[in-house]
Design a protein around this motif. Structure first.
Motif, PDB file in Angstrom:
ATOM      1  N   TYR A  44      67.259  -9.481 132.097  1.00 21.28           N
ATOM      2  CA  TYR A  44      66.219 -10.163 132.863  1.00 21.28           C
ATOM      3  C   TYR A  44      65.073  -9.255 133.289  1.00 21.28           C
ATOM      4  O   TYR A  44      64.821  -9.069 134.475  1.00 21.28           O
ATOM      5  N   PHE A  92      64.761 -16.806 129.040  1.00 15.70           N
ATOM      6  CA  PHE A  92      65.807 -17.635 129.638  1.00 15.70           C
ATOM      7  C   PHE A  92      65.252 -19.017 130.001  1.00 15.70           C
ATOM      8  O   PHE A  92      65.919 -20.035 129.775  1.00 15.70           O
ATOM      9  N   ILE A 109      65.245 -20.973 126.953  1.00 16.24           N
ATOM     10  CA  ILE A 109      66.621 -21.396 126.606  1.00 16.24           C
ATOM     11  C   ILE A 109      66.970 -22.691 127.347  1.00 16.24           C
ATOM     12  O   ILE A 109      67.569 -23.616 126.789  1.00 16.24           O
ATOM     13  N   TYR A 140      71.130 -26.157 124.499  1.00 12.49           N
ATOM     14  CA  TYR A 140      71.605 -25.553 125.759  1.00 12.49           C
ATOM     15  C   TYR A 140      71.743 -26.670 126.812  1.00 12.49           C
ATOM     16  O   TYR A 140      70.849 -26.939 127.601  1.00 12.49           O
ATOM     17  N   GLY A 144      73.846 -22.699 137.831  1.00 10.34           N
ATOM     18  CA  GLY A 144      73.605 -22.198 136.482  1.00 10.34           C
ATOM     19  C   GLY A 144      74.829 -21.650 135.784  1.00 10.34           C
ATOM     20  O   GLY A 144      74.751 -21.173 134.664  1.00 10.34           O
ATOM     21  N   SER A 145      75.979 -21.655 136.458  1.00 12.79           N
ATOM     22  CA  SER A 145      77.207 -21.027 135.938  1.00 12.79           C
ATOM     23  C   SER A 145      77.002 -19.529 135.709  1.00 12.79           C
ATOM     24  O   SER A 145      77.649 -18.936 134.844  1.00 12.79           O
ATOM     25  N   THR A 146      76.122 -18.916 136.513  1.00 14.95           N
ATOM     26  CA  THR A 146      75.978 -17.461 136.436  1.00 14.95           C
ATOM     27  C   THR A 146      77.292 -16.786 136.829  1.00 14.95           C
ATOM     28  O   THR A 146      77.601 -15.692 136.349  1.00 14.95           O
ATOM     29  N   ASN A 183      79.274 -15.400 134.032  1.00 13.14           N
ATOM     30  CA  ASN A 183      78.927 -14.133 133.370  1.00 13.14           C
ATOM     31  C   ASN A 183      79.772 -12.971 133.894  1.00 13.14           C
ATOM     32  O   ASN A 183      79.557 -11.812 133.497  1.00 13.14           O
ATOM     33  N   TYR A 233      74.687 -21.238 122.369  1.00 10.38           N
ATOM     34  CA  TYR A 233      74.417 -19.796 122.476  1.00 10.38           C
ATOM     35  C   TYR A 233      73.930 -19.212 121.144  1.00 10.38           C
ATOM     36  O   TYR A 233      73.815 -17.989 121.002  1.00 10.38           O
ATOM     37  N   THR A 259      67.781 -17.851 121.673  1.00 12.56           N
ATOM     38  CA  THR A 259      68.863 -17.054 122.267  1.00 12.56           C
ATOM     39  C   THR A 259      68.992 -15.711 121.549  1.00 12.56           C
ATOM     40  O   THR A 259      69.260 -14.678 122.181  1.00 12.56           O
ATOM     41  N   PHE A 315      66.374 -13.582 123.021  1.00 14.34           N
ATOM     42  CA  PHE A 315      66.811 -13.189 124.379  1.00 14.34           C
ATOM     43  C   PHE A 315      67.784 -12.008 124.281  1.00 14.34           C
ATOM     44  O   PHE A 315      67.660 -11.018 125.009  1.00 14.34           O
ATOM     45  N   MET A 353      78.470 -12.946 123.505  1.00 20.88           N
ATOM     46  CA  MET A 353      77.289 -12.643 122.697  1.00 20.88           C
ATOM     47  C   MET A 353      77.371 -11.177 122.287  1.00 20.88           C
ATOM     48  O   MET A 353      77.762 -10.317 123.083  1.00 20.88           O
ATOM     49  N   GLU A 357      77.200 -10.006 126.407  1.00 23.85           N
ATOM     50  CA  GLU A 357      77.407 -11.003 127.474  1.00 23.85           C
ATOM     51  C   GLU A 357      78.703 -11.766 127.265  1.00 23.85           C
ATOM     52  O   GLU A 357      79.091 -12.056 126.132  1.00 23.85           O
ATOM     53  N   SER A 391      80.284 -15.458 128.748  1.00 25.91           N
ATOM     54  CA  SER A 391      79.976 -16.653 129.522  1.00 25.91           C
ATOM     55  C   SER A 391      81.272 -17.463 129.601  1.00 25.91           C
ATOM     56  O   SER A 391      81.613 -18.208 128.670  1.00 25.91           O
TER      57      SER A 391
HETATM   58  C1  AVI Z   1      72.635 -17.128 133.244  1.00 27.08           C
HETATM   59  N1  AVI Z   1      73.816 -17.491 132.444  1.00 27.08           N
HETATM   60  C2  AVI Z   1      74.670 -18.413 133.144  1.00 27.08           C
HETATM   61  C3  AVI Z   1      73.483 -17.939 131.078  1.00 27.08           C
HETATM   62  C4  AVI Z   1      74.785 -18.368 130.363  1.00 27.08           C
HETATM   63  O1  AVI Z   1      74.820 -19.508 129.902  1.00 27.08           O
HETATM   64  O2  AVI Z   1      75.734 -17.584 130.320  1.00 27.08           O
HETATM   65  C5  AVI Z   1      72.773 -16.875 130.278  1.00 27.08           C
HETATM   66  C6  AVI Z   1      72.597 -17.215 128.836  1.00 27.08           C
HETATM   67  N2  AVI Z   1      72.982 -16.473 127.829  1.00 27.08           N
HETATM   68  C7  AVI Z   1      72.668 -17.061 126.703  1.00 27.08           C
HETATM   69  N3  AVI Z   1      72.115 -18.231 126.968  1.00 27.08           N
HETATM   70  C8  AVI Z   1      72.056 -18.345 128.304  1.00 27.08           C
END
Ligand code: AVI
Ligand code: SAH
Length: 323
Positions: free
Chosen positions: A40, A48, A51, A57, A162-164, A167, A207, A214, A217, A253, A281, A283
């Motif tokens: 970020y 983002f 996305i 998404y 956002g379901s952060t 992560n 994703y 993505t 990103f 990811m 990442e 998720s």
């Molecule tokens: C911020 N977070 C919840 C997003 C997710 O879905 O894990 C980040 C993201 N990564 C890829 N697309 C979105």
């Protein structure tokens, strides 16, 4: 933690040394990885946002629809003159649903690691809600935070959409939920959005979208390393990969090296074999019971919860036990 209002725009110098340390640590490990919070920068925050508009998404659309339906119920549970503290606020778009439905919220503290996202959101909220006191906090919400005095004098509602939370690996998620409970204080409530398990045929395209947003990103992490650490990595020598890990119930990811290559980063030579990946990442996708167990381990009680069923997504209103 430092205050957005006291800093000027530009590269975040305070964070640069930890960025260098984290990048070198992650890329010299036997299994290479990079912390997802570094997605970020200004460009990453814009990507983002893009996305969130993608047809694949579903996360943003689903949570927004669910919140739109339930905010009247949530508002009825929010005390007068409460302060709202948001973790990973980004553009603060979902926040507006709460602010519109719960005008008793008169102080808002968005916390975000992205300086540009935070500043743009604060400016835009100030324009729409002149009676709201907006106190942005720029920084990492996994590090110690001090809330402004104005917040500590009021009933506090945390917001983590956002379901952060997904992560974070389960132990780190419990730590984060626990430290949020300490930060928000006695009697606080915490509204958390958590994406629920669904078929890989829905998850993987979310994703790995057709337009490649993505992928951009994900690769922007390499662009950021080049800019901030003086490296010269060719992002085209890596491919974006999204995969469902059923054992751990998470989308992963990765950036996969397309060839044997050596890159120079901050004076270090880092070697990649063809096919070797950088894990960028996780998720995690939850069940209602699984998320409830995490929240309870962190000392919260689920006061109320709502779930959408078409694209399963959960919103949980947590309460500190003494509330
Ligand atoms: C911020 N977070 C919840 C997003 C997710 O879905 O894990 C980040 C993201 N990564 C890829 N697309 C979105
Ligand atoms: N809440 C918004 C944005 C989610 S994207 C929504 O639901 O759409 C995740 C946000 O969390 C980004 O704005 C990112 O900058 C921020 N973020 C990620 N890791 C963070 C960390 N460790 N500390 C503070 N902010 C973080």
């Amino acid at each position: 933690m430092f205050n957005a209002q006291r800093r000027t725009r530009g590269e975040p110098e305070i964070e640069n040394s930890s960025f260098r340390t984290d990048v070198l640590r992650g890329l010299t490990a036997r299994r290479k990885s990079l912390p997802a919070k570094y997605f970020y920068d200004a460009a990453g925050s814009r990507l983002f946002e893009a996305i969130c508009e993608l047809p694949e998404y579903y996360v943003t659309r689903t949570e927004t629809a669910l919140l739109t339906r339930i905010v009247p119920e949530i508002s009825a549970l929010i005390p007068q003159r409460a302060a709202l503290v948001e973790f990973g606020s980004g553009a603060s778009v979902k926040t507006r649903l709460l602010l519109d439905a719960a005008p008793q919220l008169d102080v808002y503290v968005p916390i975000d690691i992205s300086e540009t996202a935070l500043a743009d959101a604060a400016r835009s909220l100030n324009a729409t809600y002149p009676a709201l006191t907006v106190l942005p906090l720029l920084g990492d919400f996994t590090a110690p935070i001090t809330l402004p005095k104005l917040v500590r004098e009021r009933p506090v509602v945390g917001f983590f959409p956002g379901s952060t939370i997904g992560n974070f690996a389960p132990a780190a998620a419990v730590d984060l939920l626990r430290s949020a409970r300490t930060l928000l204080g006695q009697g606080a409530q915490f509204l958390v959005g958590a994406d629920l398990v669904k078929p890989p045929s829905v998850l993987v395209p979310a994703y790995d979208d057709a337009q490649g947003v993505t992928a951009a990103f994900n690769k922007n992490l390499l662009v950021r390393i080049n800019r901030e650490l003086g490296a010269a990595i060719d992002p085209d020598r890596f491919r974006h990969r999204a995969v469902w890990n059923a054992t751990d119930s998470r989308i992963e990811m990765h950036l996969v090296s397309l060839q044997d290559q050596t890159v120079e980063i901050a004076g270090r030579s880092i070697t990649f074999a063809a096919g070797e990946s950088i894990h960028t990442e996780n998720s995690y996708k939850f069940t209602v019971d699984g998320f409830t167990a995490l929240a309870e381990q962190a000392g919260w009680r689920v006061q109320a919860s709502w779930a959408d069923s078409d694209f399963p997504f959960g919103v949980f209103l947590l309460a500190a036990p003494d509330a």
